[in-house]
Every structure is written in C-alpha cells, then in structure tokens.
Design an enzyme around this catalytic site. Structure first.
Site, PDB file in Angstrom:
ATOM      1  N   HIS A  17       0.844  -1.202   0.000  1.00  0.00           N
ATOM      2  CA  HIS A  17       0.000   0.000   0.000  1.00  0.00           C
ATOM      3  C   HIS A  17       0.878   1.250   0.000  1.00  0.00           C
ATOM      4  O   HIS A  17       0.567   2.234  -0.682  1.00  0.00           O
ATOM      5  CB  HIS A  17      -0.875   0.056   1.257  1.00  0.00           C
ATOM      6  CG  HIS A  17      -1.934  -1.001   1.354  1.00  0.00           C
ATOM      7  ND1 HIS A  17      -2.128  -1.759   2.473  1.00  0.00           N
ATOM      8  CD2 HIS A  17      -2.877  -1.413   0.460  1.00  0.00           C
ATOM      9  CE1 HIS A  17      -3.156  -2.590   2.289  1.00  0.00           C
ATOM     10  NE2 HIS A  17      -3.613  -2.405   1.063  1.00  0.00           N
ATOM     11  N   LYS A  41     -16.925  -6.279   6.107  1.00  0.00           N
ATOM     12  CA  LYS A  41     -15.649  -6.984   5.914  1.00  0.00           C
ATOM     13  C   LYS A  41     -15.080  -7.497   7.237  1.00  0.00           C
ATOM     14  O   LYS A  41     -14.037  -8.150   7.240  1.00  0.00           O
ATOM     15  CB  LYS A  41     -14.635  -6.053   5.246  1.00  0.00           C
ATOM     16  CG  LYS A  41     -14.727  -6.063   3.737  1.00  0.00           C
ATOM     17  CD  LYS A  41     -13.385  -5.786   3.111  1.00  0.00           C
ATOM     18  CE  LYS A  41     -13.352  -6.187   1.664  1.00  0.00           C
ATOM     19  NZ  LYS A  41     -12.025  -6.008   1.076  1.00  0.00           N
ATOM     20  N   ARG A  92      -2.431  -6.286  -8.307  1.00  0.00           N
ATOM     21  CA  ARG A  92      -1.434  -7.341  -8.095  1.00  0.00           C
ATOM     22  C   ARG A  92      -1.652  -8.424  -9.149  1.00  0.00           C
ATOM     23  O   ARG A  92      -1.209  -8.295 -10.266  1.00  0.00           O
ATOM     24  CB  ARG A  92      -1.553  -7.916  -6.674  1.00  0.00           C
ATOM     25  CG  ARG A  92      -0.998  -6.985  -5.621  1.00  0.00           C
ATOM     26  CD  ARG A  92      -1.500  -7.326  -4.249  1.00  0.00           C
ATOM     27  NE  ARG A  92      -2.956  -7.149  -4.197  1.00  0.00           N
ATOM     28  CZ  ARG A  92      -3.709  -7.372  -3.134  1.00  0.00           C
ATOM     29  NH1 ARG A  92      -3.159  -7.818  -2.036  1.00  0.00           N
ATOM     30  NH2 ARG A  92      -5.000  -7.162  -3.162  1.00  0.00           N
ATOM     31  N   SER A 130      -2.961  -7.578   3.116  1.00  0.00           N
ATOM     32  CA  SER A 130      -3.248  -7.377   4.543  1.00  0.00           C
ATOM     33  C   SER A 130      -3.615  -8.707   5.187  1.00  0.00           C
ATOM     34  O   SER A 130      -3.256  -8.958   6.339  1.00  0.00           O
ATOM     35  CB  SER A 130      -4.416  -6.400   4.711  1.00  0.00           C
ATOM     36  OG  SER A 130      -4.090  -5.145   4.195  1.00  0.00           O
TER      37      SER A 130
HETATM   38  P1  ADP Z   1      -9.887  -3.259  -0.584  1.00  0.00           P
HETATM   39  O1  ADP Z   1     -10.675  -3.963   0.464  1.00  0.00           O
HETATM   40  O2  ADP Z   1     -10.544  -2.007  -1.078  1.00  0.00           O
HETATM   41  O3  ADP Z   1      -9.407  -4.129  -1.708  1.00  0.00           O
HETATM   42  P2  ADP Z   1      -7.156  -3.242   0.401  1.00  0.00           P
HETATM   43  O4  ADP Z   1      -6.668  -2.550   1.630  1.00  0.00           O
HETATM   44  O5  ADP Z   1      -7.056  -4.720   0.384  1.00  0.00           O
HETATM   45  O6  ADP Z   1      -8.636  -2.724   0.213  1.00  0.00           O
HETATM   46  O7  ADP Z   1      -6.399  -2.682  -0.869  1.00  0.00           O
HETATM   47  C1  ADP Z   1      -6.476  -1.346  -1.256  1.00  0.00           C
HETATM   48  C2  ADP Z   1      -5.847  -1.183  -2.622  1.00  0.00           C
HETATM   49  O8  ADP Z   1      -4.443  -1.446  -2.547  1.00  0.00           O
HETATM   50  C3  ADP Z   1      -6.388  -2.120  -3.695  1.00  0.00           C
HETATM   51  O9  ADP Z   1      -6.419  -1.431  -4.926  1.00  0.00           O
HETATM   52  C4  ADP Z   1      -5.375  -3.239  -3.726  1.00  0.00           C
HETATM   53  O10 ADP Z   1      -5.343  -3.886  -4.982  1.00  0.00           O
HETATM   54  C5  ADP Z   1      -4.105  -2.450  -3.481  1.00  0.00           C
HETATM   55  N1  ADP Z   1      -3.065  -3.305  -2.885  1.00  0.00           N
HETATM   56  C6  ADP Z   1      -3.188  -4.141  -1.847  1.00  0.00           C
HETATM   57  N2  ADP Z   1      -2.017  -4.775  -1.590  1.00  0.00           N
HETATM   58  C7  ADP Z   1      -1.131  -4.328  -2.513  1.00  0.00           C
HETATM   59  C8  ADP Z   1       0.245  -4.621  -2.813  1.00  0.00           C
HETATM   60  N3  ADP Z   1       0.937  -5.535  -2.137  1.00  0.00           N
HETATM   61  N4  ADP Z   1       0.834  -3.941  -3.828  1.00  0.00           N
HETATM   62  C9  ADP Z   1       0.121  -3.042  -4.540  1.00  0.00           C
HETATM   63  N5  ADP Z   1      -1.186  -2.732  -4.338  1.00  0.00           N
HETATM   64  C10 ADP Z   1      -1.804  -3.362  -3.337  1.00  0.00           C
END
Ligand code: ADP
Length: 162
Positions: A17, A41, A92, A130
C-alpha cells in the site's frame, strides 16, 4: 488543483500500500488515503486504529501532500466532497483485475467524470496482502519488511492479542 483518492480497507496498511501511496503522491497536489468503514468486511483493526497508523506512516515517510481520512458510504460521494477527479487503485494478480473491473463499472455508472487509475504492484510485493500479514502476525510470525517499520510493533502486538 489535482486531487486523488486512494481508497481501501488497509486492515492493516502494508508496504505494498505504501508503494502505491508514494507513487500516487507524485502525481497529485493532494492525495487522500481513504479508509473504508466497512463493517461487512469484519476488519481486525478499528477504523480509528487504521487511520492513526496510516497518519504515522505519512509523517514518518514525509509524504507532505497525503492526508488520511475515513469514509462511509459511496466512494464517489466522498471523492466529490473532496473535489477529486481521480481514484487510485493497485493491481497485483489477475484476481485483482476481475474485482477492480467490476468496481470501476459501478463507479463510472455513478460518476463518469471521476476516472480510476491503476498502479501495478512491484514484483516483490505482488503476493503481499493485509490478510497475509494478519495471518502471520496472529501466529507470531515475523512481519518485518511487510509493513511500514514505524507501525510494525503496533501491528504485531495487536495481532497476537486478536
Ligand atoms: P480493498 O478492500 O478495497 O481491496 P485493500 O486494503 O485490500 O482494500 O487494498 C487497497 C488497494 O491497494 C487495492 O487497490 C489493492 O489492490 C491495493 N493493494 C493491496 N495490496 C497491494 C500490494 N501488495 N501492492 C500493490 N497494491 C496493493
């Protein structure tokens, strides 16, 4: 003013992130990192914990144009309220693509003037999520290098207690 919104659950924020936030901060005058208050969630970290941790990371990394806020309801409403024309998301694997494709269609329908832009995850973080961090941390695994260092201890201690 070019304003972007980077929305997500951030439960908790990972180094993946942070990569995206840093990249986006170079494109916008202000980038809002927007933490979704989504009880469906069932997040492990409360919205207050998540926003507080992200704010610490923003300060530690010196990302001066990033602002962390939480939001509820429709993302496009939050984006309109902030005067944002762009939503930022990270991609990803192909599984992210399917999901993002659907969300993009919904957001376009609701507000065609707001565009979503995507950053590809860096290869070394393409398997980082996460949920991996939550799982490892819960069982006492070392999460060094997977989450921003300034919030690592807070995350580890909290996950052990979960
Ligand atoms: P959501 O529940 O909205 O998917 P996340 O916190 O899981 O929320 O992810 C937020 C954003 O960050 C999403 O666009 C996700 O694809 C991106 N993201 C999550 N992990 C990574 C990572 N390791 N590298 C790049 N982008 C990521």
């Amino acid at each position: 003013m070019r304003i972007g919104i980077y929305p997500g659950s951030f439960d908790p924020m990972t180094i993946g992130h942070l990569d995206i936030l840093k990249e986006a901060s170079t494109l916008f005058d202000t980038i809002y990192i927007a933490v979704l208050c989504n009880s469906a969630k069932n997040p492990v970290f409360s919205v207050e914990e998540r926003t507080e941790m992200i704010r610490k990371v923003i300060v530690a990394e010196g990302i001066e144009n990033a602002v962390c806020e939480s939001f509820d309801g429709l993302l496009v409403d939050f984006a309109r309220k902030k005067g944002a024309s762009f939503i930022v998301r990270g991609l990803r694997a192909t599984s992210d693509f399917e999901y993002e494709f659907q969300i993009d269609a919904v957001n376009r329908h609701l507000e065609p003037r707001i565009k979503t832009i995507y950053f590809m995850a860096s290869p070394e973080h393409s398997f980082l999520s996460s949920s991996n961090v939550r799982e490892m941390g819960h069982w006492g695994g070392d999460i060094t290098g997977l989450v921003p260092e300034v919030i690592r201890t807070t995350i580890s201690e909290r996950l052990l207690k979960k």
